[in-house]
Design an enzyme around this catalytic site. Structure first.
Site, PDB file in Angstrom:
ATOM      1  N   SER A  98      -2.861  -0.080   6.023  1.00 14.00           N
ATOM      2  CA  SER A  98      -2.880  -0.520   7.176  1.00 14.00           C
ATOM      3  C   SER A  98      -4.532  -0.610   7.578  1.00 14.00           C
ATOM      4  O   SER A  98      -5.369  -1.148   7.047  1.00 14.00           O
ATOM      5  CB  SER A  98      -2.007  -0.283   8.834  1.00 14.00           C
ATOM      6  OG  SER A  98      -2.482  -0.757   9.893  1.00 14.00           O
ATOM      7  N   ASP A 242      -6.644  -6.419  12.149  1.00 18.35           N
ATOM      8  CA  ASP A 242      -6.581  -5.199  11.158  1.00 18.35           C
ATOM      9  C   ASP A 242      -6.768  -5.594   9.731  1.00 18.35           C
ATOM     10  O   ASP A 242      -6.412  -6.094   8.628  1.00 18.35           O
ATOM     11  CB  ASP A 242      -5.986  -3.996  11.637  1.00 18.35           C
ATOM     12  CG  ASP A 242      -4.075  -4.414  10.991  1.00 18.35           C
ATOM     13  OD1 ASP A 242      -4.366  -5.487  11.348  1.00 18.35           O
ATOM     14  OD2 ASP A 242      -3.332  -3.687  11.832  1.00 18.35           O
ATOM     15  N   ASP A 244      -3.957  -4.778   7.075  1.00 20.43           N
ATOM     16  CA  ASP A 244      -3.127  -6.135   7.024  1.00 20.43           C
ATOM     17  C   ASP A 244      -2.324  -6.808   7.644  1.00 20.43           C
ATOM     18  O   ASP A 244      -1.476  -7.549   7.413  1.00 20.43           O
ATOM     19  CB  ASP A 244      -1.863  -5.011   6.246  1.00 20.43           C
ATOM     20  CG  ASP A 244      -1.121  -4.204   8.008  1.00 20.43           C
ATOM     21  OD1 ASP A 244      -1.975  -3.609   8.388  1.00 20.43           O
ATOM     22  OD2 ASP A 244       0.104  -3.906   8.065  1.00 20.43           O
ATOM     23  N   ASP A 246      -2.048  -7.809  10.521  1.00 20.81           N
ATOM     24  CA  ASP A 246      -0.631  -7.619  11.398  1.00 20.81           C
ATOM     25  C   ASP A 246      -0.991  -7.592  12.907  1.00 20.81           C
ATOM     26  O   ASP A 246       0.033  -8.140  13.639  1.00 20.81           O
ATOM     27  CB  ASP A 246       0.119  -6.554  10.711  1.00 20.81           C
ATOM     28  CG  ASP A 246       0.312  -5.492  10.747  1.00 20.81           C
ATOM     29  OD1 ASP A 246      -0.494  -5.618  10.958  1.00 20.81           O
ATOM     30  OD2 ASP A 246       1.632  -4.230  10.906  1.00 20.81           O
TER      31      ASP A 246
END
Length: 452
Positions: A98, A242, A244, A246
């Site tokens: 992340s 961010d 990743d 999501d």
């Protein structure tokens, strides 16, 4: 033997590569995931970190050795992996850390239909198997190994998102998007293709060393470039994803950050209108404005603990249409109860483009209170400091206490939540009140006890 207590967290696996885990351990996680999910086939994706392809492929080999067929979708965002899990009906694994720094990597796992795998839903069993096998050796391979194949689902993912939000009739908009060298640079061009949105891209080059800034838009220093670019280009909106991709963070036409609680309330009102009512989940740190707006729009708000596994479980239990968190995670029933910042972004664009006013005016109706933001305090004794705060407020006239997640103290004019970090020696404080002066007063009083 590796210390898995350092890398297996409440919701996922995360640690420094190769110091805390490596490809050999990833292979064991793949085998354990195959056994715990008891699946015939799984789907795997990964982000742009330098270690991600090798870890992902090792996991795939570990699962295939147990006789499980593996579909690799390659570079993707976490919500694209959830899409693949939902659309294909397969358990999934996403290799990402992340917003963590470049030396970290991790695995977010789900069952078929993007159902979460956390400590209480399989992760404890996976950890136990990996520990056993790391000490005594992995089990022998299945008589017939699984096949590893590749599949590109990006276009299908984009089509699915666009089918859920109608942007065809909106007025033309200019949007600055900061991908932070993360997976938004991979997904945004395809999702936005053909929409009446002029895209101003920032840091779309995939680079897991994050050369421009950390891919964590909740830290104010990481959105300063976006804010400046929005003002410089006269854009209608700024979006930051961010690492990743999501989570999505929003700034208005002035470059001012828009509270994730305001975005939760805005999207909730749209989803309630679309579905003719329903239940909306919000965690215990979102603004008072969220349940207020949900009730005003004929919906039922349900308050829950912080964290995606709790939100998703409550959505499944209640049949909720939408859920939102203060951390800019947004969950949709139409997306297998999974979180997708991209779908939330499309909702905001549709709302903005469906009327003539600026974003700042649109969100003002959803941003009704003053808030402190999250304030972290490093403490030696989390439980002791929290107990001292509880003792200070117990019995105070007009104050209600609950311990759904940490300690929440509420009055008619303010509330605060104090909760421990799962991973660091921190206490996290959030305060909201009817005016900024009260926020400061309550904040200082609580911090005075925490940091005594």
């Amino acid at each position: 033997m590796p210390d898995l207590s350092q890398i297996v967290k409440a919701y996922d696996v995360r640690g420094v590569v190769p110091d805390q885990w490596d490809e050999s351990l990833a292979g064991l996680f793949g085998a354990a995931f195959a056994q715990v999910t008891d699946a015939d086939a799984i789907v795997i994706g990964h982000d742009m970190r330098p270690s991600s392809p090798g870890l992902s492929r090792a996991f795939a080999r570990g699962a295939a050795a147990r006789g499980v067929d593996v579909t690799e979708i390659g570079l993707c965002s976490t919500d694209e992996l959830y899409f693949a899990s939902g659309q294909l009906g397969l358990p999934g694994a996403m290799f990402t850390a992340s917003h963590n720094p470049a030396q970290y990597n991790g695995i977010k796992m789900c069952r078929a239909g993007a159902a979460p795998v956390g400590q209480d839903t399989g992760l404890t069993e996976i950890r136990s198997l990996v520990e056993d096998w790391a000490e005594s050796g992995a089990p022998g391979p299945a008589a017939t190994p699984g096949a590893i194949t590749q599949r590109d689902v990006l276009a299908d993912y984009a089509d699915h998102l666009r089918s859920l939000v109608d942007l065809t009739a909106i007025r033309p908009l200019k949007a600055v998007v900061d991908a932070g060298n993360g997976m938004g640079g991979h997904t945004v061009p395809t999702v936005f293709e053909g929409l009446p949105v002029e895209l101003v891209p920032m840091y779309f080059e995939l680079d897991g060393t994050f050369p421009n800034h950390e891919a964590n838009p909740l830290d104010p220093k990481n959105i300063t470039d976006l804010q400046a670019k929005v003002r410089e280009t006269g854009a209608d909106i700024g979006l930051a994803f961010d690492g990743d991709a999501d989570r999505c963070f929003v700034v208005d036409e002035r470059g001012a950050p828009v509270s994730p609680s305001a975005i939760t309330a805005l999207v909730a009102s749209r989803e309630l209108a679309k579905h003719g009512g329903g239940t909306v989940i919000h965690n215990c740190i979102t603004s008072w404005s969220v349940p207020e707006v949900v009730r005003e729009q004929g919906g039922t708000p349900v308050r829950t603990r912080v964290g995606h596994s709790f939100i998703k479980a409550e959505m499944a239990r209640t049949g909720a249409i939408f859920g939102g968190e203060h951390s800019a995670h947004y969950y949709f029933r139409d997306f297998w109860n999974a979180d997708t910042g991209m779908l939330a972004a499309l909702h905001v664009l549709a709302a903005l483009g469906g009327q003539d006013g600026p974003l700042s005016a649109l969100v003002a109706q959803y941003d009704r209170y003053a808030a402190s933001g999250e304030i972290n305090s490093t403490v030696d004794d989390q439980a002791g400091r929290a107990a001292a705060v509880k003792a200070a407020y117990e019995g105070r006239p007009g104050a209600e206490l609950d311990e759904l997640d940490g300690l929440t103290v509420s009055t008619a004019d303010w509330w605060f939540n104090l909760r421990p970090s799962n991973t660091e020696p921190l206490l996290r404080l959030n305060v909201e009140a009817r005016d900024a002066a009260t926020v400061e007063k309550v904040r200082d009083e609580v911090l005075g006890i925490v940091r005594a």
